[in-house]
Design a protein around this motif. Structure first.
Motif, PDB file in Angstrom:
ATOM      1  N   LEU A 155      -5.893  -0.268  -4.116  1.00  0.00           N
ATOM      2  CA  LEU A 155      -4.767   0.660  -4.118  1.00  0.00           C
ATOM      3  C   LEU A 155      -5.003   1.803  -5.088  1.00  0.00           C
ATOM      4  O   LEU A 155      -4.661   2.962  -4.805  1.00  0.00           O
ATOM      5  N   GLN A 191       2.745   1.600  -3.366  1.00  0.00           N
ATOM      6  CA  GLN A 191       1.856   2.112  -4.403  1.00  0.00           C
ATOM      7  C   GLN A 191       1.624   3.606  -4.242  1.00  0.00           C
ATOM      8  O   GLN A 191       1.717   4.382  -5.203  1.00  0.00           O
ATOM      9  N   SER A 235      -2.633   3.589   1.008  1.00  0.00           N
ATOM     10  CA  SER A 235      -2.231   4.071  -0.305  1.00  0.00           C
ATOM     11  C   SER A 235      -2.602   5.537  -0.476  1.00  0.00           C
ATOM     12  O   SER A 235      -1.813   6.339  -0.987  1.00  0.00           O
ATOM     13  N   SER A 278       0.828  -1.210   0.000  1.00  0.00           N
ATOM     14  CA  SER A 278       0.000   0.000   0.000  1.00  0.00           C
ATOM     15  C   SER A 278       0.857   1.252   0.000  1.00  0.00           C
ATOM     16  O   SER A 278       0.611   2.198  -0.759  1.00  0.00           O
TER      17      SER A 278
END
Length: 265
Positions: A47, A13, A226, A10
């Motif tokens: 995400l 990303q 994210s 997470s």
């Protein structure tokens, strides 16, 4: 997926989605280097939702002004700076949308190897460094010409090659047209909104067709982490880009690319 994998993926990303270092490369590499199982389609969608929320919240005032001006332009057929920017974002998304539909299976099947990632990181990293060094100008995202929109929009389609980085190639193209670092970065971030919506929408439709069970707790945590990391990334990247330039990201791409080639060749 265990909780460590959820947190790491997470944050990776969120941080790499908007930095010019290729989020897709890192999401492919993390499971390869850690021997974790693939995170799955549902987690990828979560995400993307987090990243989308971050960029929309950060640019909420800009988006409100652009939407209002764009709506007026439909009736008056007159473009102010915000309406032109809104049209630029919409039109600049068309090339990557068409290219994505045409090459989706090819990219996902044949272009995910670490060696190709390394080639993309190095080649497009050098191009970013050259553009930042030789072609950087002073124009903002509100001073785009129609030629600039075509150039940056077509360049964005190259991001389908893993390791390229969507933000990296759009910033590179924008710098080469004479935009400032901040203007190029802001336009790149605004361009990410329809791209993330399109990519996330396609993945969501694919996910629904599979009918798999959903782990809502894992997906929710992934989206939140994210989103938070992406928001902080956008804020600090724009705050310091005038001072630090693109060269640190170029160096990172080159080092990572060389390491990957050394490991996998």
């Amino acid at each position: 997926m265990d909780w460590l994998q959820v947190v790491v993926l997470s944050v990776v990303q969120g941080l790499t989605e908007f930095l010019p270092i290729s989020s897709s490369a890192h999401l492919i590499l993390v499971p390869v280097l850690t021997d974790w199982p693939d995170q799955g389609l549902a987690f990828d969608v979560a995400l993307h939702i987090g990243s989308l929320a971050a960029v929309v919240i950060y640019f909420r005032r800009d988006l409100a002004a652009m939407t209002a001006s764009w709506t007026r332009s439909l009736a008056t057929r007159q473009l102010d700076a915000d309406a032109r920017l809104a049209w630029a974002v919409l039109l600049g998304t068309i090339p990557v949308g068409l290219a994505g539909l045409a090459t989706k299976d090819i990219v996902e099947t044949y272009l995910r190897s670490p060696v190709l990632l390394a080639v993309g990181l190095i080649a497009f990293g050098l191009l970013l460094g050259w553009a930042d060094w030789r072609h950087r100008g002073s124009r903002s995202e509100h001073q785009l010409t129609w030629r600039d929109i075509v150039v940056v929009g077509c360049a964005q389609a190259l991001a389908l090659f893993p390791g390229t980085s969507r933000s990296g190639i759009t910033i590179t193209a924008a710098l080469m047209t004479g935009m400032s670092r901040e203007g190029a970065s802001r336009f790149s971030f605004l361009l990410s909104i329809p791209v993330i919506v399109l990519a996330g929408g396609l993945k969501t439709l694919e996910l629904l067709s599979l009918g798999e069970p959903v782990a809502w707790g894992v997906l929710g945590l992934g989206a939140i982490l994210s989103g938070i990391s992406a928001y902080l990334c956008i804020h600090y990247f724009l705050a310091f880009i005038k001072r630090i330039g693109m060269q640190p990201f170029v160096a990172y791409r080159l080092v990572l690319g060389v390491v990957l080639l050394w490991i996998y060749l």
